[in-house]
Design a protein around this motif. Structure first.
Motif, PDB file in Angstrom:
ATOM      1  N   THR B 323       0.831  -1.152   0.026  1.00  0.00           N
ATOM      2  CA  THR B 323      -0.038   0.034  -0.060  1.00  0.00           C
ATOM      3  C   THR B 323       0.905   1.234   0.168  1.00  0.00           C
ATOM      4  N   LYS B 325       3.922   1.413  -1.043  1.00  0.00           N
ATOM      5  CA  LYS B 325       4.187   1.613  -2.690  1.00  0.00           C
ATOM      6  C   LYS B 325       3.213   2.394  -3.580  1.00  0.00           C
ATOM      7  N   ALA B 326       2.277   1.907  -3.253  1.00  0.00           N
ATOM      8  CA  ALA B 326       0.968   2.389  -4.252  1.00  0.00           C
ATOM      9  C   ALA B 326       0.731   3.916  -3.899  1.00  0.00           C
ATOM     10  N   THR B 327       1.101   4.225  -2.752  1.00  0.00           N
ATOM     11  CA  THR B 327       1.009   5.670  -2.542  1.00  0.00           C
ATOM     12  C   THR B 327       2.127   6.434  -3.007  1.00  0.00           C
ATOM     13  N   GLY B 330       1.617   6.409  -7.037  1.00  0.00           N
ATOM     14  CA  GLY B 330       0.719   7.378  -7.221  1.00  0.00           C
ATOM     15  C   GLY B 330       1.153   8.917  -7.324  1.00  0.00           C
ATOM     16  N   ARG B 333       4.141   9.483 -10.173  1.00  0.00           N
ATOM     17  CA  ARG B 333       3.640   9.429 -11.553  1.00  0.00           C
ATOM     18  C   ARG B 333       3.384  10.876 -11.923  1.00  0.00           C
ATOM     19  N   ASN B 392      -0.064   7.161 -15.706  1.00  0.00           N
ATOM     20  CA  ASN B 392      -0.209   5.955 -15.203  1.00  0.00           C
ATOM     21  C   ASN B 392       0.451   4.679 -15.570  1.00  0.00           C
ATOM     22  N   MET B 395       3.190   4.935 -13.075  1.00  0.00           N
ATOM     23  CA  MET B 395       2.530   4.292 -11.935  1.00  0.00           C
ATOM     24  C   MET B 395       2.643   2.560 -12.140  1.00  0.00           C
ATOM     25  N   LEU B 396       2.233   2.192 -13.016  1.00  0.00           N
ATOM     26  CA  LEU B 396       2.002   0.960 -13.426  1.00  0.00           C
ATOM     27  C   LEU B 396       3.323   0.268 -13.545  1.00  0.00           C
ATOM     28  N   LEU B 399       4.711  -0.344 -10.084  1.00  0.00           N
ATOM     29  CA  LEU B 399       4.067  -1.116  -9.127  1.00  0.00           C
ATOM     30  C   LEU B 399       4.112  -2.395  -9.779  1.00  0.00           C
TER      31      LEU B 399
END
Lengths: 407, 406
Positions: B323, B325-327, B330, B333, B392, B395-396, B399
């Protein structure tokens, strides 16, 4: 599990994710996992473990103030009849434990004296793994609460157990299951807002990417799986992160209360608190740490909804106590036995176990434990978690009788 | 790497280990400003170090600085003095590839360590065992290689080694226990440094060599290595008077280091993940703010969780770390898009754009699952929201499981 319960949970779960705008993207496995998450039943106990990392000085947490050798050994560090919060039978809580004292007076705190390992070790890591292991090994079979998770019905639901932080301790790691690690920050990548279609499509891509096998080896697959769990966890935890958690050490215990209130089927929660390795300046260091602990416990029970008040108990443990004789740094070195506690309104409050002798010590100058740690676990596993302690601990140990039935 | 001839590997390893071009890292000026706040001083330290990791031409120096930070742990929270932690970091930078004897001796009298493990409060008559125990258990030998009596003797030997009022190491004879002690079976008037010499260069030097070799291999490759690997590294280290550089050379020249068990089979530690992102996207710390993300990912620099430091692989994997890492991704990006990263992918076909994005972040051979998922997403996204392609895609890629492996 009857079908009405399953349906209810599944529907409730889908409602929950609908709020995040991702309902149509929920893969089957996730809905199935949700269906497996039966809410905590009226007779299911929930256990919150607060692990005091570093080795909390039990002798100054619940102090034997009437024992002259305590005052002699501890000198200026000693809790006294004047500073301590006196509880019956010649012992006193540390002055920082104001909230726990009033709960003790209300009969909601069991203090178990002299808890320790039959083969004490003065190393943080060895002592922790042995106490967390709970089967006489140094964690060879995971932790005792992890093995409890292994035996729970309902599949590998990520919400049987939760640990707040960023890593999973051995305590809640079993042979096949482990607690889910939950952080304290909200996230709009994994839980996009309802109208965020771009975010929802990116999330769908993340799901597909993580579905595995990745072909990248065991860690690539493990990262992919953890990513999937993070998405599922985020969908369910997100609502509990609003309003924002207190930005201090009470935050994790507040989150525990909210997670229990959310009725996700969690049976075990774990938080760690640091600051107990008081080799020097123990006076203010332990006071600061215990003040945070006391505030956190008060926060937890203050936020817990009344319907869960009779089903949640907080156990406070640590890897060891500290040396009887203070050192010259106004601190104490690693020790053995300590005082552990359980708090909750179904707890049969009072003193349990026996205060170890302060004069007949082991060869390292440490207390000889009077209560096997596995006896403490037995007292929680059987009456409170409805488990078979004999199977989990690899033997029969005395139930100290401090837990009532969940209600 | 696999395609290289053995000769090439030797040349590359020697180049990696050639630190003659290493430069001094200036101290952040704010550290001498006593009016500055705790957080501002901390952030300056993190940014200075992370930027150095991102830009250095001798990366092995910073790799080893991080290794020793996780090995000879001290935490700012416990030490309470930014300057002490920063000096310790500079010590690791200066001596990280020297010999283990010198390094351990210097760390033992380093003010941050003296304070972190309370050796500064260890005095004759009432010894404090904290440092003495961890010296053996965590720094040089491993658990169960000594007795509690050895801990007691080592603690007594280290009495009197403390910090003066200016925050510098000082030995105070009247605080030192000059009496007779028995350590590892030898009875004499041990002093602190004698204890370290005995452990790393004396009766337990081979145990210590294997302990350090195992820890290095775990850091650079994988845990539980084959015994022959450790034998080889330990032998090279012992043969060259405990030189860490020789241990590393032997390590990087092991065939197993290039085996399928090792290559891209390690979970990136958060600092490595963030630095790799910053390097690929050309983001300085002033834009990427590593100090905002690393704690939630589980690895705040200068703040190891306890004296045992960080652990590898599975230690870094959890729903909450993912989570975090997602922040991070996000946020990155937008920061990286603004700086023009992946601004020109719209001219490429979706599959090529995806492979190009992953390659930008150092993923040369992506998993087909990753490419397929991102390609499918991009094909649709180009029909829905063209503006989202650049941010994105970044971002992708960040991740993807691929990017999270080293």
């Amino acid at each position: 599990m009857d079908s009405s319960t399953t349906a209810l949970t599944r529907r409730r779960f889908l409602q929950a994710v609908a709020v995040t705008g991702t309902a149509t993207l929920v893969p089957t496995w996730l809905a199935d996992a949700a269906a497996a998450a039966v809410p905590v039943g009226a007779h299911d106990g929930v256990l919150v473990v607060v692990w005091l990392e570093g080795g909390n000085d039990g002798l100054n947490t619940v102090a034997p103030i009437s024992d002259g050798s305590y005052t002699t050994a501890r000198g200026r560090l000693a809790v006294t009849a004047t500073t301590g919060l006196i509880i019956p039978e010649g012992v006193a809580f540390h002055p920082s434990l104001v909230g726990l004292k009033s709960r003790f007076d209300a009969g909601q705190v069991a203090v178990v004296q002299g808890v320790g390992d039959t083969a004490p070790d003065l190393s943080h890591s060895i002592a922790s793994t042995r106490l967390m292991g709970g089967d006489g090994t140094a964690g060879a079979n995971g932790g005792w609460l992890g093995r409890y998770l292994d035996g729970l019905p309902g599949g590998a639901d990520p919400f049987h157990a939760v640990t707040i932080g960023s890593t999973t301790p051995l305590l809640v790691t079993g042979r096949s299951r482990r607690a889910t690690v939950v952080g304290t920050e909200a996230n709009d990548v994994l839980s996009p807002k309802a109208k965020d279609a771009v975010g929802a499509r990116a999330l769908a891509c993340l799901r597909e990417m993580g579905r595995g096998p990745t072909g990248l080896g065991q860690w690539g697959d493990a990262l992919a799986a953890a990513g999937q769990t993070a998405i599922a966890v985020s969908a369910r935890v997100q609502p509990t992160l609003n309003p924002k958690l207190p930005d201090n050490t009470s935050g994790p215990l507040e989150l525990c209360a909210r997670l229990v209130n959310a009725d996700l089927g969690i049976r075990v929660l774990h938080v760690r608190q640091t600051g107990y390795d008081t080799h020097a300046d123990q006076g203010w260091r332990q006071a600061a740490a215990l003040t945070e602990l006391d505030k956190g416990i008060t926060q937890f029970f203050g936020s817990l909804q009344p319907r869960f008040a009779g089903r949640a108990a907080v156990a406070i443990m640590s890897e060891f106590g500290r040396r009887v004789q203070a050192n010259a740094s106004n601190g104490t070195d690693h020790g053995t036995a300590s005082n552990w506690m359980v708090v909750g309104n179904r707890v049969k409050g009072g003193l349990y176990g026996a205060s170890p002798s302060l004069t007949t010590l082991d060869r390292t100058g440490n207390l000889v434990p009077t209560v096997d740690h596995r006896s403490f676990y037995t007292s929680l596993l059987d009456p409170w978690l409805g488990a078979d302690s004999r199977a989990i601990l690899g033997g029969r140990f005395e139930d100290l009788g401090f837990m009532g039935q969940p209600a | 790497m696999a395609a290289l001839e053995p000769l090439d590997i030797v040349a590359i390893v020697d180049r990696v280990l050639d630190t003659s071009a290493a430069t001094v890292l200036p101290d952040p000026p704010i550290l001498s400003d006593t009016t500055a706040g705790w957080w501002d001083r901390y952030v300056a330290m993190v940014k200075a170090w992370v930027d150095r990791m991102r830009t250095t031409e001798t990366p092995i120096v910073e790799k080893m600085t991080l290794f020793w930070h996780g090995h000879f742990c001290s935490s700012l929270e416990a030490v309470g003095d930014h300057v002490m932690l920063w000096r310790q970091n500079q010590l690791f930078r200066a001596l990280g590839l020297s010999d283990f004897r010198t390094l351990t001796q210097r760390v033992a009298v380093d003010p941050a360590m003296l304070r972190y493990l309370n050796n500064d409060r260890n005095v004759v008559g009432a010894p404090n065992e904290n440092f003495a125990r961890e010296l053996m258990e965590l720094f040089t030998l491993g658990a169960n290689r000594y007795t509690q009596d050895d801990v007691g003797a080592a603690a007594r030997a280290w009495t009197g080694h403390g910090i003066d009022k200016d925050g510098q190491y000082a030995f105070t004879a009247r605080r030192h226990d000059a009496g007779i002690k028995t350590f590892f079976g030898t009875t004499k008037s041990w002093d602190g440094p004698d204890i370290i010499e005995e452990i790393v260069g004396g009766s337990t030097r081979e145990v210590s060599a294997r302990f350090i070799a195992t820890k290095l291999w775990t850091f650079f490759a994988y845990p539980d290595p084959e015994p022959a690997v450790i034998d080889g590294i330990a032998a090279a280290y012992l043969a060259d008077d405990l030189r860490i550089r020789s241990a590393l050379r032997a390590l990087f020249l092991r065939r197993e280091f290039y085996s399928p068990r090792a290559v891209r089979q390690q979970v990136r530690a958060p600092i490595d993940y963030v630095v790799a992102t910053m390097r690929s996207a050309n983001l300085p710390a002033s834009d990427a703010h590593p100090e905002w993300w690393l704690d939630d990912m589980g690895q705040a620099p200068f703040q190891p969780p306890n004296v045992a430091g960080w652990k590898p692989n599975g230690y870094w994997i959890s729903a909450s770390a993912q989570t975090a890492k997602a922040t991070f991704a996000g946020n990155m990006r937008w920061v990286a898009s603004k700086r023009g990263l992946l601004a020109d992918t719209s001219r490429l076909r979706p599959g090529d754009a995806v492979r190009y994005a992953l390659q930008t972040f150092g993923v040369d051979r992506p998993s087909p699952t990753t490419v397929r998922a991102m390609e499918r997403w991009l094909t649709v996204e180009r029909t829905k929201a063209r503006w989202a392609e650049q941010p994105n895609l970044i971002m992708l890629a960040l991740l993807s499981p691929d990017m999270q492996l080293a």
